[in-house]
Design an enzyme around this catalytic site. Structure first.
Site, PDB file in Angstrom:
ATOM      1  N   GLU A  26       0.862  -1.186   0.000  1.00  0.00           N
ATOM      2  CA  GLU A  26       0.000   0.000   0.000  1.00  0.00           C
ATOM      3  C   GLU A  26       0.900   1.239   0.000  1.00  0.00           C
ATOM      4  O   GLU A  26       2.027   1.194   0.514  1.00  0.00           O
ATOM      5  CB  GLU A  26      -0.864  -0.048   1.274  1.00  0.00           C
ATOM      6  CG  GLU A  26      -1.760   1.158   1.452  1.00  0.00           C
ATOM      7  CD  GLU A  26      -2.842   0.950   2.512  1.00  0.00           C
ATOM      8  OE1 GLU A  26      -2.875  -0.125   3.156  1.00  0.00           O
ATOM      9  OE2 GLU A  26      -3.654   1.865   2.689  1.00  0.00           O
ATOM     10  N   GLU A 172     -12.431  -2.280   2.410  1.00  0.00           N
ATOM     11  CA  GLU A 172     -13.056  -2.124   3.738  1.00  0.00           C
ATOM     12  C   GLU A 172     -14.150  -1.061   3.735  1.00  0.00           C
ATOM     13  O   GLU A 172     -14.157  -0.159   4.579  1.00  0.00           O
ATOM     14  CB  GLU A 172     -11.983  -1.802   4.793  1.00  0.00           C
ATOM     15  CG  GLU A 172     -11.017  -2.946   4.992  1.00  0.00           C
ATOM     16  CD  GLU A 172     -10.087  -2.794   6.194  1.00  0.00           C
ATOM     17  OE1 GLU A 172      -9.977  -1.693   6.764  1.00  0.00           O
ATOM     18  OE2 GLU A 172      -9.448  -3.813   6.550  1.00  0.00           O
ATOM     19  N   GLU A 291      -6.265  -9.489   3.548  1.00  0.00           N
ATOM     20  CA  GLU A 291      -5.431  -8.835   4.571  1.00  0.00           C
ATOM     21  C   GLU A 291      -5.411  -9.749   5.777  1.00  0.00           C
ATOM     22  O   GLU A 291      -6.453  -9.976   6.409  1.00  0.00           O
ATOM     23  CB  GLU A 291      -5.977  -7.462   4.972  1.00  0.00           C
ATOM     24  CG  GLU A 291      -5.627  -6.377   4.008  1.00  0.00           C
ATOM     25  CD  GLU A 291      -6.018  -4.976   4.471  1.00  0.00           C
ATOM     26  OE1 GLU A 291      -5.824  -4.663   5.669  1.00  0.00           O
ATOM     27  OE2 GLU A 291      -6.513  -4.220   3.634  1.00  0.00           O
TER      28      GLU A 291
HETATM   29  O1  AHR Z   1      -2.872  -2.876   6.414  1.00  0.00           O
HETATM   30  C1  AHR Z   1      -3.133  -1.660   7.038  1.00  0.00           C
HETATM   31  C2  AHR Z   1      -4.593  -1.231   6.896  1.00  0.00           C
HETATM   32  O2  AHR Z   1      -5.416  -2.126   7.584  1.00  0.00           O
HETATM   33  C3  AHR Z   1      -5.166  -1.228   5.510  1.00  0.00           C
HETATM   34  O3  AHR Z   1      -4.898  -0.057   4.812  1.00  0.00           O
HETATM   35  C4  AHR Z   1      -6.636  -1.335   5.767  1.00  0.00           C
HETATM   36  O4  AHR Z   1      -7.329  -1.930   4.707  1.00  0.00           O
HETATM   37  C5  AHR Z   1      -6.717  -2.115   7.050  1.00  0.00           C
HETATM   38  O5  AHR Z   1      -7.592  -1.530   7.939  1.00  0.00           O
END
Ligand code: AHR
Length: 502
Positions: A26, A172, A291
């Site tokens: 990210e 999310e 994730e």
């Molecule tokens: O991985 C860190 C953050 O955690 C991501 O940006 C988000 O999608 C999640 O809440």
């Protein structure tokens, strides 16, 4: 203590999709700037990418990397990240209160994924943007015809389309923290329309729709149901996100956290299948656990960051030995669900919640969690065998009947090996046997273990000490393996299968 695992080819229930060993990058903290990209670092290549990081990422054998977020994607303007670098704007990123210089953009990141033998799992922004933007982005990335955005890509030096196969429909969206957060029906309807538009441009893509951002969300369950009700026929995967931690410093309970992952996956699978039944369709929605990781050492840093700087130090978890054991249990749990979990992304890859760390002076080191992941991603390929295991159990704060040894075997036909992964969760030594009913075992290729460290021991730039080492505490006799699993240990056993079997 004893643990007995029974294996047979007929226990095979799923082929591992290599995307199970995905990762995540990210635009957050020092993942990109100062992590994978650092023209000032002594070891960087002609494009400014760190060669040591490239080597370490290759060691993880991760075939797909989710990009560019995460929360970041919900205010992502992809147009800012393409074309001549000197013309790209510096933008504020609302999700991490940072400045994004857009030096590493889509093309640079795509070129980097090739250097690490991987590919992009691309995300569209469904926070501040919608159908039109998603359509334009996929036209830019995947369209081969004579059109404005495809031609723009050509102008930017990429005659061939990128042909990204897997796409995430936002991130999310159930989370109130998300820029452009939506309720389930609103999001489900939008996802459905975006999916239709994107698949019109390229019908070979696969789409991941957002599930809950964690099991603890009040909307969990309802969210999945309502979203799928709206878009079931036009999407392919539903996402799951979950981070684990040991805030209470309760080792037995922490080592059992994978029970939570197990139930989360079973629950979401059931919801997908309930919608399938209700819709009277043959189509099955699979899961993308896009994730997952351990996140608690650095919790709260994100709220404290108010600096609006480029690449701030954020979420730089330092993992210890017990974290590596939990990662092992979580990987085994993903394998146990390989029939439905086809994609999973360790969140994230470098510096932020990461197996790989870089220092400002140009050094690089690997965290404790790097090693179980690398072993499973390199060897845990082929057919997964249902783990029939006889072993004592224990009760802890959150869970009852937790197996003292978590284990799974994979029939790796490519290497002609049986590969067994096991975590000994107990503080006792375990006599571990693997009885093969129909796979003729030949010889031991490797018995690797991580054991004997203080449970809180971390690695550091000075000392990568929490690493696997080979053990000789193993024999094969009468088509059965006997090995000693040390107390609190991560183990990988590789056995060559006799040629006659193939
Ligand atoms: O991985 C860190 C953050 O955690 C991501 O940006 C988000 O999608 C999640 O809440």
């Amino acid at each position: 203590m004893e643990a007995k695992l029974k294996i047979a080819e007929e226990f095979a229930f799923a082929a591992v999709d290599s995307r199970l060993y995905g990762s995540f990058v990210e635009h957050l903290g020092r993942i990109i700037y100062g992590g994978i990209y650092d023209p000032e670092a002594p070891d960087s290549d002609e494009k400014g990418f760190r060669k040591d990081v490239i080597q370490a990422v290759k060691g993880l054998n991760t075939p797909i990397i989710r990009y560019p977020g995460g929360n970041y994607v919900s205010n992502y303007r992809w147009e800012d990240s393409v074309g001549p670098v000197e013309k790209r704007p510096k933008k504020i990123d609302l999700s991490w209160k940072s400045i994004e210089p857009n030096i590493v953009g889509l093309a640079e990141f795509e070129a980097w994924t090739k250097k690490v033998d991987s590919s992009i799992n691309m995300a569209v922004n469904l926070g501040t943007r919608g159908i039109e933007d998603a359509r334009n982005l996929i036209e830019y990335c995947n369209f081969d015809g004579d059109s404005y955005y495809a031609n723009l890509r050509r102008e930017h030096g990429h005659p061939e389309p990128y042909k990204f196969k897997t796409w995430c429909l936002g991130n999310e969206m159930d989370g109130p923290w998300q820029v452009g957060h939506k309720d389930a029906v609103e999001y489900g309807k939008l996802a459905n329309e975006v999916a239709k538009a994107m698949k019109t441009v390229d019908d070979s893509i696969e789409l991941v729709v957002c599930g809950s951002s964690g099991l603890e969300m009040d909307t969990f369950g309802d969210w999945e149901l309502k979203v799928l009700e709206e878009c079931y026929e036009n999407v392919d995967f539903l996402s799951l996100h979950q981070y684990y931690g040991n805030e209470e410093d309760d080792l037995e309970n922490y080592l059992a956290k994978s029970e939570g992952m197990d139930r989360f996956i079973s629950g979401v699978t059931a919801i997908c299948d309930a919608v399938k039944a209700k819709k009277k369709t043959d189509k099955t929605i699979n899961l993308s656990f896009d994730e997952w990781n351990i996140w608690y050492h650095s919790k709260g840093e994100e709220e404290a960051n108010k600096n609006w700087s480029v690449a701030p130090h954020l979420l730089e978890e330092i993992y210890n030995f017990e974290d590596a054991l939990v990662i092992g249990c979580l990987l085994i749990t993903l394998l146990k669900h390989a029939d439905r979990v086809k994609i999973a992304c360790l969140a994230q890859l470098v510096n932020v919640l990461a197996p790989i760390m870089t220092e400002e002076n140009g050094e690089m080191w690997r965290q404790t969690t790097y090693f179980p992941f690398a072993q499973v991603s390199n060897y845990g390929k082929g057919k997964v065998l249902t783990p029939y295991v006889a072993v004592d159990t224990y009760d802890c704060k959150e869970w009852k009947n937790v197996k003292k040894v978590e284990t799974i075997a994979v029939l790796n036909e490519e290497l002609k090996e049986l590969v067994v992964f096991a975590v000994n969760r107990s503080r006792e030594m375990c006599r571990f046997s693997v009885d093969s009913l129909d796979i003729p075992l030949d010889f031991i290729v490797q018995f690797s273990e991580m054991e004997g460290f203080d449970i809180k021991q971390t690695n550091s730039v000075q000392n990568e000490m929490v690493i696997p080492k080979d053990s000789k505490n193993i024999v094969i006799e009468d088509n059965s393996i006997s090995a000693v699993l040390q107390p609190l240990s991560w183990n990988m056993i590789r056995i060559k299968i006799q040629e006659s079997f193939f």
